[in-house]
Enzyme design. Structure first.
Site, PDB file in Angstrom:
ATOM      1  N   ASP A   7       0.857  -1.183   0.000  1.00 37.23           N
ATOM      2  CA  ASP A   7       0.000   0.000   0.000  1.00 37.23           C
ATOM      3  C   ASP A   7       0.894   1.234   0.000  1.00 37.23           C
ATOM      4  OD1 ASP A   7      -2.646   1.331   0.257  1.00 37.23           O
ATOM      5  OD2 ASP A   7      -1.817   2.010   2.166  1.00 37.23           O
ATOM      6  N   GLU A   9       0.762   5.743   0.549  1.00 30.56           N
ATOM      7  CA  GLU A   9       0.022   6.951   0.909  1.00 30.56           C
ATOM      8  C   GLU A   9       0.636   8.104   0.132  1.00 30.56           C
ATOM      9  OE1 GLU A   9      -2.647   6.650   2.526  1.00 30.56           O
ATOM     10  OE2 GLU A   9      -2.368   4.686   3.448  1.00 30.56           O
ATOM     11  N   ASP A  52      -5.987  18.791   4.593  1.00 27.62           N
ATOM     12  CA  ASP A  52      -6.691  17.626   5.130  1.00 27.62           C
ATOM     13  C   ASP A  52      -5.809  16.379   5.199  1.00 27.62           C
ATOM     14  OD1 ASP A  52      -6.448  17.187   2.459  1.00 27.62           O
ATOM     15  OD2 ASP A  52      -8.511  16.517   2.128  1.00 27.62           O
ATOM     16  N   HIS A  57      -3.983  10.806   6.932  1.00 29.33           N
ATOM     17  CA  HIS A  57      -2.804   9.971   7.151  1.00 29.33           C
ATOM     18  C   HIS A  57      -2.206  10.103   8.549  1.00 29.33           C
ATOM     19  CE1 HIS A  57      -3.019   9.561   2.853  1.00 29.33           C
ATOM     20  NE2 HIS A  57      -2.646  10.793   2.630  1.00 29.33           N
ATOM     21  N   HIS A 150      -5.272   6.253   7.834  1.00 30.60           N
ATOM     22  CA  HIS A 150      -4.673   5.444   6.771  1.00 30.60           C
ATOM     23  C   HIS A 150      -3.165   5.361   7.010  1.00 30.60           C
ATOM     24  CE1 HIS A 150      -8.136   5.125   3.982  1.00 30.60           C
ATOM     25  NE2 HIS A 150      -8.508   6.223   4.600  1.00 30.60           N
ATOM     26  N   ASP A 155      -2.332  -0.958   6.592  1.00 28.69           N
ATOM     27  CA  ASP A 155      -3.242  -1.319   5.511  1.00 28.69           C
ATOM     28  C   ASP A 155      -2.734  -2.529   4.729  1.00 28.69           C
ATOM     29  OD1 ASP A 155      -4.880   0.694   6.272  1.00 28.69           O
ATOM     30  OD2 ASP A 155      -4.664   1.918   4.469  1.00 28.69           O
TER      31      ASP A 155
END
Length: 229
Positions: A7, A9, A52, A57, A150, A155
């Site tokens: 995964d 970010e 945001d 995160h 996240h 994840d």
């Protein structure tokens, strides 16, 4: 077969508009069993973070300011994944960012054929049903209570469990969060393989059940495959 459940970010959704990677996480599987070996790296995107981003995160510009930029970790990441399969939820998104970062370094892109998209698998298996990672956790009864924000490595660990359910169901010994003292020692550099138990599990058959089974096999006659040497 080695697979990396992975995964990423990012700062946003569009690398063509300057969005960058901020975190990569991956969990190594061998024949669908976790080896205990992971890859995790925070990355300084060298750009302003959206307002945001911290809400999504939990990462801030201050936190990322002393982390390496992608060019400084690119080779370590490529060495870790090699040519093995990348299991990713919504693979097109992560591969787009990875290949954008590699492209900015004039490195060859990762082939899309290397990626296996669990989102596509879920949509094919459960047409018309929600296929987000959270939705699949609810469907399969996987605990994702720690997923408040996240995070790439968390994840990846959750996705590894979802992936195994999607391809046929969890194995009894599938434990990504096993005791740290029981993790596989990979310091020797030798590639790990699942091994047979050192001490076989004791039989659960009672003497009566074993005798009944032997009698049943005997009654099948000499032509039965179980009675052939």
């Amino acid at each position: 077969m080695r697979e990396l459940v992975m995964d990423t970010e990012t700062t946003g959704f569009k690398p063509e508009e300057g969005d960058r990677l901020v975190e990569i996480g991956a969990v190594e599987l061998w024949n669908h069993v976790p080896t205990g070996k992971t890859y995790h790296q925070y990355i300084n995107p060298m750009r302003d973070m959206p307002e945001d981003a911290f809400k999504v995160h939990g990462l801030s510009e201050e936190f990322l300011s002393d982390k390496p930029v992608f060019k400084d970790v690119a080779q370590d990441f490529l060495d870790f994944i090699g040519n093995d399969r990348l299991v990713i939820h919504n693979a097109a998104f992560d591969m787009k960012f990875l290949n954008a970062e590699l492209g900015w370094l004039n490195r060859p892109p990762l082939p899309m054929s290397q990626a296996l998209d669990t989102l596509a698998i879920a949509r094919k298996k459960f047409p018309g049903s929600p296929a987000s990672l959270d939705a699949l956790c609810r469907r399969f009864g996987i605990d994702n209570s720690n997923r408040v924000l996240h995070g790439a490595l968390l994840d990846s660990e959750i996705l590894a469990e979802v992936y195994l359910e999607l391809i046929g169901g969890r194995q009894p010994d599938f434990a990504l969060k096993a005791d740290q003292n029981q993790k596989v020692d990979v310091s020797s550099g030798e590639e790990w393989r699942p091994q047979r138990r050192q001490n076989p599990l004791p039989s659960r058959l009672t003497e009566e059940e074993a005798a009944a089974h032997a009698k049943f096999i005997a009654e099948l006659g000499d032509g039965a495959i179980w009675n052939k040497a």
